[in-house]
Design an enzyme around this catalytic site. Structure first.
Site, PDB file in Angstrom:
ATOM      1  N   ASP A  14      18.557  27.157   7.072  1.00  0.00           N
ATOM      2  CA  ASP A  14      17.710  25.925   8.043  1.00  0.00           C
ATOM      3  C   ASP A  14      17.240  25.390   6.602  1.00  0.00           C
ATOM      4  O   ASP A  14      15.714  25.122   7.238  1.00  0.00           O
ATOM      5  CB  ASP A  14      16.726  26.791   8.930  1.00  0.00           C
ATOM      6  CG  ASP A  14      17.477  27.947   9.503  1.00  0.00           C
ATOM      7  OD1 ASP A  14      18.648  27.501  10.052  1.00  0.00           O
ATOM      8  OD2 ASP A  14      16.635  28.952   9.969  1.00  0.00           O
ATOM      9  N   LYS A  17      20.791  21.083   6.675  1.00  0.00           N
ATOM     10  CA  LYS A  17      22.278  21.117   5.746  1.00  0.00           C
ATOM     11  C   LYS A  17      22.583  19.785   6.476  1.00  0.00           C
ATOM     12  O   LYS A  17      23.096  18.917   5.745  1.00  0.00           O
ATOM     13  CB  LYS A  17      22.723  22.115   5.811  1.00  0.00           C
ATOM     14  CG  LYS A  17      22.743  23.654   4.527  1.00  0.00           C
ATOM     15  CD  LYS A  17      23.100  24.491   4.855  1.00  0.00           C
ATOM     16  CE  LYS A  17      23.446  24.783   6.490  1.00  0.00           C
ATOM     17  NZ  LYS A  17      21.984  26.833   6.307  1.00  0.00           N
ATOM     18  N   GLY A  41      22.530  26.854  13.168  1.00  0.00           N
ATOM     19  CA  GLY A  41      22.468  25.873  14.020  1.00  0.00           C
ATOM     20  C   GLY A  41      21.710  24.768  12.830  1.00  0.00           C
ATOM     21  O   GLY A  41      21.440  25.027  12.402  1.00  0.00           O
ATOM     22  N   HIS A  42      22.758  23.806  13.513  1.00  0.00           N
ATOM     23  CA  HIS A  42      22.603  22.541  13.129  1.00  0.00           C
ATOM     24  C   HIS A  42      22.132  21.640  13.688  1.00  0.00           C
ATOM     25  O   HIS A  42      23.481  20.993  14.425  1.00  0.00           O
ATOM     26  CB  HIS A  42      24.115  22.138  11.902  1.00  0.00           C
ATOM     27  CG  HIS A  42      24.364  23.220  10.836  1.00  0.00           C
ATOM     28  ND1 HIS A  42      25.648  22.848  10.473  1.00  0.00           N
ATOM     29  CD2 HIS A  42      23.340  24.556  10.694  1.00  0.00           C
ATOM     30  CE1 HIS A  42      25.822  24.610   9.120  1.00  0.00           C
ATOM     31  NE2 HIS A  42      24.244  25.373  10.168  1.00  0.00           N
TER      32      HIS A  42
END
Ligand code: IMO
Ligand code: MG
Length: 422
Positions: A14, A17, A41-42
């Protein structure tokens, strides 16, 4: 021909990125996910539209980019199809997706086992995302896993039958409902049919690209201190988000890798259990969480927050051979009057800057802080390092000095363009 760039998380995930990856995507021909699965989770923002990816490489949003799910990834077909469909609903054709035939498939027993194993751990939970990541990698290494190439072939039926038979023995022991082969087969055969056109030999594909001198971006998921080998085991994920994973998870040799960027935040956060030396369980920690919107994309859990830890960052620079850092959320930390940075640990009365992930060591370390002046003001319009206020510069300079690694990117706000590139 070092045309491969790797972007990876430095701490516990987190770090943002997606923002650096997004910036670099326009310049690359390939975007490759190399490890993990839909535990990631992006968030990415493109042309005002917000996207939250769990599995797909963020590069998928660019027509000039071929997006690859590498052999090191574990794929939940249902989740992948949902992500593809949601992109199609937004007008994307998704004809730039390629899935490695060697990637392993997450099947319904994996999340069930993930959850069951967490229940069994009672007081000692890892806080996994319950997406079946650990059990899927277990099967891969135990050699009973089902690869994409098997999933889309007639072999799937027999392999699934065998797996369900064996998993039902385990499920019965845990007093969990049995899985019915015919039901699972029917559902997953349909998924295989949908995904089949995307499955190919991504290793050869990437090497042809390397030969042509085309640029490749390896998109890290999770992060270095969650690494199965280099993280705070057992409070880690079941893959190698560190640099080695970019090699084994894609088939790209080390000699082709040029830049390796480690992404951090100007503070630290962690989801799930495990040691966290600079964690703040007080009002300051709560304030970081609120200002930085530190709630999970995947599980919505509030993240544990604390000051930046340069002792562990040095270790991360070392094991990955980082060539540059990206510091996100400089704007967030700049809202504090005083900012602290951990520059050493105190262990059994002695100061040390040597980091090891031994959980007993970490549980008994206290941070030694250096204090910085905050109050950066609004830095969201700054697009060069020179424009930053003096206190912000001091903060960044000290990070570079203590890690001996240049800070190449600085996040100065939430929006995609709110970044300084040096
Ligand atoms: P991105 O890519 C933050 C954490 C989980 C848990 C541990 C093991 O968004 O940075 P797992 O489900 O992988 O077996 O859980 O790892 N974790 C993450 N934390 N960001 C992630 O990914 C994570 N992926 C796994 O919270 O502590
Ligand atoms: Mg995450």
């Amino acid at each position: 021909m070092k045309n491969v760039t790797v972007v990876l998380g430095a701490f516990y995930g987190d770090e943002g990125k997606g923002k650096v990856i997004d910036y670099l995507s326009s310049d690359n021909k390939y975007a490759v996910r190399y490890s993990g699965g839909n535990n990631a989770g992006h968030s990415v923002e493109v042309n005002g539209a917000k996207f939250a990816f769990h599995l797909l490489p963020s590069g998928i949003l660019y027509d000039n980019v071929k997006a690859i799910l590498g052999n090191g990834v574990v794929i939940d077909p249902k989740v992948l199809i949902e992500e593809i469909d949601s992109l199609k609903e937004k007008g994307y054709k998704v004809n730039n997706l390629y899935i490695s035939e060697k990637a392993h498939v997450i099947l319904p027993y994996h999340p069930i086992l993930d959850e069951t194993l967490e229940e069994m751990r009672a007081g000692n939970k890892l806080g996994t995302t319950k997406r079946g990541i650990g059990p899927a990698y277990c099967d891969k290494y135990e050699r009973s896993g089902i690869r994409m190439e098997d999933f889309i072939s007639s072999r799937f039926k027999e392999l699934l039958k065998e797996n369900i038979k064996n998993k039902n023995v385990i499920l019965r022991a845990y007093k969990k409902p049995k899985l019915k082969f015919s039901e699972v087969y029917k559902e997953y055969k349909a998924y295989a049919k949908i995904l089949k056109p995307y499955v190919c030999d991504t290793i050869t594909m990437l090497h042809k690209a390397i030969k042509k001198g085309e640029k490749i971006l390896c998109e890290g998921a999770q992060a270095s201190l969650l690494d199965i080998d280099f993280g705070s085991y057992p409070y880690v994920t079941s893959s190698n988000p560190t640099i080695g994973g970019a090699i084994t998870g894609t088939g790209i040799g080390a000699r082709y890798i040029g830049e390796v960027y480690g992404v951090i935040k100007a503070y630290s956060s962690r989801v799930g259990a495990g040691p966290f030396v600079t964690e703040l369980t007080d009002a300051t920690g709560d304030r970081i969480r609120e200002l930085g919107h530190e709630y999970g994309v995947t599980t919505k859990r509030p993240r544990r927050c604390g000051w930046l830890d340069l002792v562990s960052l040095n270790y991360v620079c070392m094991i990955n051979g980082l060539t540059g850092l990206c510091v996100n959320h400089l704007d967030t930390i700049g809202k504090f009057d005083k900012i602290k940075v951990c520059v050493a640990y105190k262990y059994k009365g002695k100061k040390t800057t040597d980091f090891t992930t031994n959980v007993d060591f970490l549980a008994n370390c206290t941070p030694v802080y250096e204090e910085f002046e905050g109050n950066f003001g609004d830095i969201s319009k700054c697009r060069s390092f020179e424009e930053l206020p003096v206190n912000a510069k001091k903060y960044i300079n000290r990070i570079e000095e203590l890690t001996n690694t240049p800070v190449k990117f600085i996040g100065v706000g939430a929006a995609r363009e709110e970044m300084i590139v040096r």
